[in-house]
Design a protein around this motif. Structure first.
Motif, PDB file in Angstrom:
ATOM      1  N   ALA A 167      -6.788   0.490   0.757  1.00 30.11           N
ATOM      2  CA  ALA A 167      -6.979   0.393  -0.693  1.00 30.11           C
ATOM      3  C   ALA A 167      -8.284   1.050  -1.107  1.00 30.11           C
ATOM      4  O   ALA A 167      -8.314   1.904  -2.006  1.00 30.11           O
ATOM      5  CB  ALA A 167      -6.942  -1.068  -1.127  1.00 30.11           C
ATOM      6  N   LEU A 168      -9.389   0.662  -0.456  1.00 28.25           N
ATOM      7  CA  LEU A 168     -10.688   1.249  -0.793  1.00 28.25           C
ATOM      8  C   LEU A 168     -10.706   2.750  -0.502  1.00 28.25           C
ATOM      9  O   LEU A 168     -11.221   3.543  -1.301  1.00 28.25           O
ATOM     10  CB  LEU A 168     -11.792   0.551   0.000  1.00 28.25           C
ATOM     11  CG  LEU A 168     -12.123  -0.888  -0.404  1.00 28.25           C
ATOM     12  CD1 LEU A 168     -12.984  -1.556   0.664  1.00 28.25           C
ATOM     13  CD2 LEU A 168     -12.824  -0.917  -1.756  1.00 28.25           C
ATOM     14  N   GLY A 169     -10.153   3.145   0.641  1.00 31.29           N
ATOM     15  CA  GLY A 169     -10.154   4.559   1.009  1.00 31.29           C
ATOM     16  C   GLY A 169      -9.300   5.401   0.090  1.00 31.29           C
ATOM     17  O   GLY A 169      -9.686   6.509  -0.283  1.00 31.29           O
ATOM     18  N   SER A 170      -8.131   4.891  -0.301  1.00 32.66           N
ATOM     19  CA  SER A 170      -7.263   5.635  -1.217  1.00 32.66           C
ATOM     20  C   SER A 170      -7.938   5.811  -2.578  1.00 32.66           C
ATOM     21  O   SER A 170      -7.870   6.888  -3.191  1.00 32.66           O
ATOM     22  CB  SER A 170      -5.924   4.910  -1.381  1.00 32.66           C
ATOM     23  OG  SER A 170      -5.223   4.848  -0.155  1.00 32.66           O
ATOM     24  N   LEU A 171      -8.590   4.758  -3.059  1.00 32.93           N
ATOM     25  CA  LEU A 171      -9.319   4.858  -4.318  1.00 32.93           C
ATOM     26  C   LEU A 171     -10.468   5.860  -4.208  1.00 32.93           C
ATOM     27  O   LEU A 171     -10.707   6.654  -5.126  1.00 32.93           O
ATOM     28  CB  LEU A 171      -9.849   3.485  -4.724  1.00 32.93           C
ATOM     29  CG  LEU A 171      -8.793   2.452  -5.141  1.00 32.93           C
ATOM     30  CD1 LEU A 171      -9.380   1.046  -5.131  1.00 32.93           C
ATOM     31  CD2 LEU A 171      -8.227   2.782  -6.522  1.00 32.93           C
ATOM     32  N   MET A 206      -3.595  -0.485  -6.091  1.00 30.08           N
ATOM     33  CA  MET A 206      -4.526  -0.529  -4.965  1.00 30.08           C
ATOM     34  C   MET A 206      -5.431  -1.752  -5.046  1.00 30.08           C
ATOM     35  O   MET A 206      -5.757  -2.361  -4.019  1.00 30.08           O
ATOM     36  CB  MET A 206      -5.353   0.759  -4.901  1.00 30.08           C
ATOM     37  CG  MET A 206      -4.571   1.970  -4.418  1.00 30.08           C
ATOM     38  SD  MET A 206      -3.895   1.719  -2.750  1.00 30.08           S
ATOM     39  CE  MET A 206      -2.868   3.186  -2.589  1.00 30.08           C
ATOM     40  N   TYR A 207      -5.834  -2.136  -6.254  1.00 28.17           N
ATOM     41  CA  TYR A 207      -6.657  -3.339  -6.371  1.00 28.17           C
ATOM     42  C   TYR A 207      -5.854  -4.597  -6.056  1.00 28.17           C
ATOM     43  O   TYR A 207      -6.403  -5.587  -5.559  1.00 28.17           O
ATOM     44  CB  TYR A 207      -7.304  -3.424  -7.751  1.00 28.17           C
ATOM     45  CG  TYR A 207      -8.578  -2.606  -7.816  1.00 28.17           C
ATOM     46  CD1 TYR A 207      -9.703  -2.976  -7.081  1.00 28.17           C
ATOM     47  CD2 TYR A 207      -8.645  -1.437  -8.567  1.00 28.17           C
ATOM     48  CE1 TYR A 207     -10.858  -2.213  -7.093  1.00 28.17           C
ATOM     49  CE2 TYR A 207      -9.790  -0.669  -8.587  1.00 28.17           C
ATOM     50  CZ  TYR A 207     -10.896  -1.060  -7.849  1.00 28.17           C
ATOM     51  OH  TYR A 207     -12.041  -0.295  -7.853  1.00 28.17           O
ATOM     52  N   TRP A 214       0.840  -1.207   0.000  1.00 27.71           N
ATOM     53  CA  TRP A 214       0.000   0.000   0.000  1.00 27.71           C
ATOM     54  C   TRP A 214       0.873   1.255   0.000  1.00 27.71           C
ATOM     55  O   TRP A 214       0.624   2.201  -0.756  1.00 27.71           O
ATOM     56  CB  TRP A 214      -0.935   0.020   1.215  1.00 27.71           C
ATOM     57  CG  TRP A 214      -1.569   1.370   1.361  1.00 27.71           C
ATOM     58  CD1 TRP A 214      -2.629   1.862   0.648  1.00 27.71           C
ATOM     59  CD2 TRP A 214      -1.125   2.441   2.214  1.00 27.71           C
ATOM     60  NE1 TRP A 214      -2.875   3.177   1.010  1.00 27.71           N
ATOM     61  CE2 TRP A 214      -1.969   3.546   1.969  1.00 27.71           C
ATOM     62  CE3 TRP A 214      -0.104   2.557   3.154  1.00 27.71           C
ATOM     63  CZ2 TRP A 214      -1.819   4.757   2.640  1.00 27.71           C
ATOM     64  CZ3 TRP A 214       0.045   3.761   3.817  1.00 27.71           C
ATOM     65  CH2 TRP A 214      -0.802   4.847   3.568  1.00 27.71           C
ATOM     66  N   TYR A 215       1.893   1.274   0.857  1.00 21.09           N
ATOM     67  CA  TYR A 215       2.770   2.442   0.981  1.00 21.09           C
ATOM     68  C   TYR A 215       3.431   2.769  -0.348  1.00 21.09           C
ATOM     69  O   TYR A 215       3.470   3.936  -0.768  1.00 21.09           O
ATOM     70  CB  TYR A 215       3.820   2.162   2.058  1.00 21.09           C
ATOM     71  CG  TYR A 215       4.843   3.251   2.247  1.00 21.09           C
ATOM     72  CD1 TYR A 215       4.537   4.408   2.963  1.00 21.09           C
ATOM     73  CD2 TYR A 215       6.131   3.126   1.717  1.00 21.09           C
ATOM     74  CE1 TYR A 215       5.487   5.405   3.148  1.00 21.09           C
ATOM     75  CE2 TYR A 215       7.078   4.116   1.899  1.00 21.09           C
ATOM     76  CZ  TYR A 215       6.751   5.262   2.611  1.00 21.09           C
ATOM     77  OH  TYR A 215       7.700   6.255   2.776  1.00 21.09           O
TER      78      TYR A 215
END
Length: 480
Positions: A148-152, A111-112, A51-52
């Motif tokens: 992932a969901l939040g960044s998207l 992210m996915y 993620w980072y």
């Protein structure tokens, strides 16, 4: 990144397969359980790192978000910076053939991939897998789902969603608000796992650190506050956020800085930040300098080739900013890119070949969510007390803020721009977006990448300039 345009399809396919718990259990029964277990544990160890790196990659939105916010400025064409910061603003080119399409495609794909791995880990736990520490694995995996969901949801207007149960909404995209709600549900579960656990995250999981489960819980709470507070696309949405909930997260959040140890550009590095601070690349936008010295221009005077040094009662102008008497940028690309300052606070990161610690989440950021939540729930004295006990006074040597809403609001905004520079992805952009301060025509979120739309047989679309809905997809006001 052009060759990776369809990675997201593979990631989504992996995500669906990994969420078939019966299939997973059957595979475990016919193969060597110990080898599979080791492989799954290795996946858990990489969740935060993956993620980072996705959030901080050069081929991600970080550079463009920084210059679109007018916190930083750069005329170079790398990572779409010249196009996204052009004046007047123009629509984002969402064709897969666009030379900078990778800044959304790469981020989207990566992210996915994080989401797929995280979903598989959670499905394994629900399906009965026993890891060396289930609480640790679940806390990391739930963080991966949320991050992932939040960044998207922070970056795109729509998000395809899934979790450990499989694809959601029949494969149709959620709105960013719906996706953010799901991200918050997942991070709440991460907090529960961390609070229930008694573990230590090793340096292989978050480089250069050994966070206890209690410390990781504080980080998760702060990250939840970040996601909620930065999700709004305009000032009306920001005012309508659940500020009591944000206050609860912030009260349980960080009282230390989360900093990540770089390893010399191998596996751990914040690449967009490197380009923002490295000499010859980006500079600090004059709007930022003007905030510190109101007598200084907030926009480059067309008739000037150089400007004298600024002066400020804020000690951080000297400690964090480096005056330059000449320009690196090309005039015919727009002198509005010019600036007489670069950011030097984190020069130790570049001067050590990226083998120093770099902040991902400062305790000061959590303090500012707390201060804003107190302000928006009517506790002006409490908000002022948080500000007056923070870096505004300890680093800036500034006078205390009065417990008056206008003064508190101005101080929070000032600190977000001055103190939090070059830390978390997009923080200045999300701040400007949530206060209706982005320049007119600036997109408020990116569309789903064109390559993904093509692969999914969906119509292409975009935002920016005058394309989209004013005030919802692109800024129709702004500080200029």
């Amino acid at each position: 990144m052009k060759n990776n345009k369809f990675i997201w399809l593979g990631a989504i396919a992996m995500m669906f397969l990994s969420c078939d718990m019966e299939t997973d259990l059957e595979v475990v029964q016919v193969e060597d359980p110990s080898s599979i277990q080791i492989g799954i544990e290795a996946t858990a160890n990489k969740i935060y790192q993956n993620w980072y790196q996705a959030a901080n990659n050069y081929t991600g939105p970080g550079l463009s978000l920084a210059v679109m916010s007018d916190q930083m400025t750069c005329s170079w064409g790398n990572s779409g910076m010249r196009d996204t910061s052009s004046e007047p603003r123009i629509a984002w080119d969402n064709n897969s053939t666009y030379g900078s399409s990778g800044i959304t495609e790469s981020f989207f794909n990566s992210m996915y991939s994080v989401l797929a791995d995280s979903n598989g880990l959670v499905a394994g736990i629900i399906g009965g897998s026993n890891f060396s520490d289930n609480d640790k694995v679940e806390a990391l995996a739930r963080f991966g789902q949320a991050a992932a969901l939040g960044s998207l949801a922070q970056v795109f207007n729509k998000v395809y969603v899934s979790d450990e149960t499989g694809t959601l909404n029949d494969g149709l995209a959620y709105t960013y608000a719906q996706a953010m709600d799901l991200a918050i549900q997942k991070i709440d579960l991460a907090i529960i796992a961390a609070d229930r656990g008694d573990f230590t995250l090793s340096e292989s999981q978050i480089n250069g650190n050994n966070y206890s489960s209690a410390e990781f819980s504080k980080y998760l709470n702060s990250y939840a506050a970040r996601l909620l507070a930065t999700s709004a696309r305009n000032a009306s949405e920001r005012a309508a956020l659940d500020w009591n909930k944000i206050l609860g997260y912030a009260n349980n959040g960080l009282d230390f800085d989360v900093t990540i140890l770089g390893d010399g550009y191998l596996s751990w590095y914040s690449e967009w930040n490197i380009y923002m601070i490295y000499p010859g690349w980006a500079r600090v936008d004059l709007r930022t300098i003007n905030m510190m010295d109101p007598s200084y221009p907030d926009y480059w005077p067309a008739s000037e080739v150089t400007l004298p040094p600024a002066t400020s009662v804020d000690a951080r102008l000297a400690s964090d900013y480096d005056y330059k008497s000449s320009q690196d940028f090309i005039a015919n690309r727009g002198t509005y890119h010019y600036s007489s300052y670069r950011y030097k606070r984190y020069d130790s990161y570049t001067n050590t070949n990226w083998q120093a610690y770099h902040p991902e989440f400062l305790a000061a950021e959590n303090d500012l969510y707390k201060a804003e939540a107190l302000m928006r729930t009517g506790n002006m004295s409490g908000a002022a007390a948080v500000l007056n006990a923070g870096t505004r006074t300890s680093r800036g040597n500034l006078a205390n803020v009065a417990a008056v809403q206008a003064d508190v609001a101005a101080a929070i905004h000032y600190e977000r721009i001055v103190e939090l520079g070059q830390t978390g992805l997009g923080l200045a952009f999300f701040e400007m977006r949530g206060l209706d301060l982005l320049q007119s025509g600036t997109l408020l979120h990116f569309p789903i990448p064109g390559a993904a739309l093509d692969a999914n047989n969906e119509d292409n679309y975009t935002f920016g300039g005058s394309t989209g809905v004013a005030g919802q997809d692109y800024s129709n006001g702004g500080w200029r």
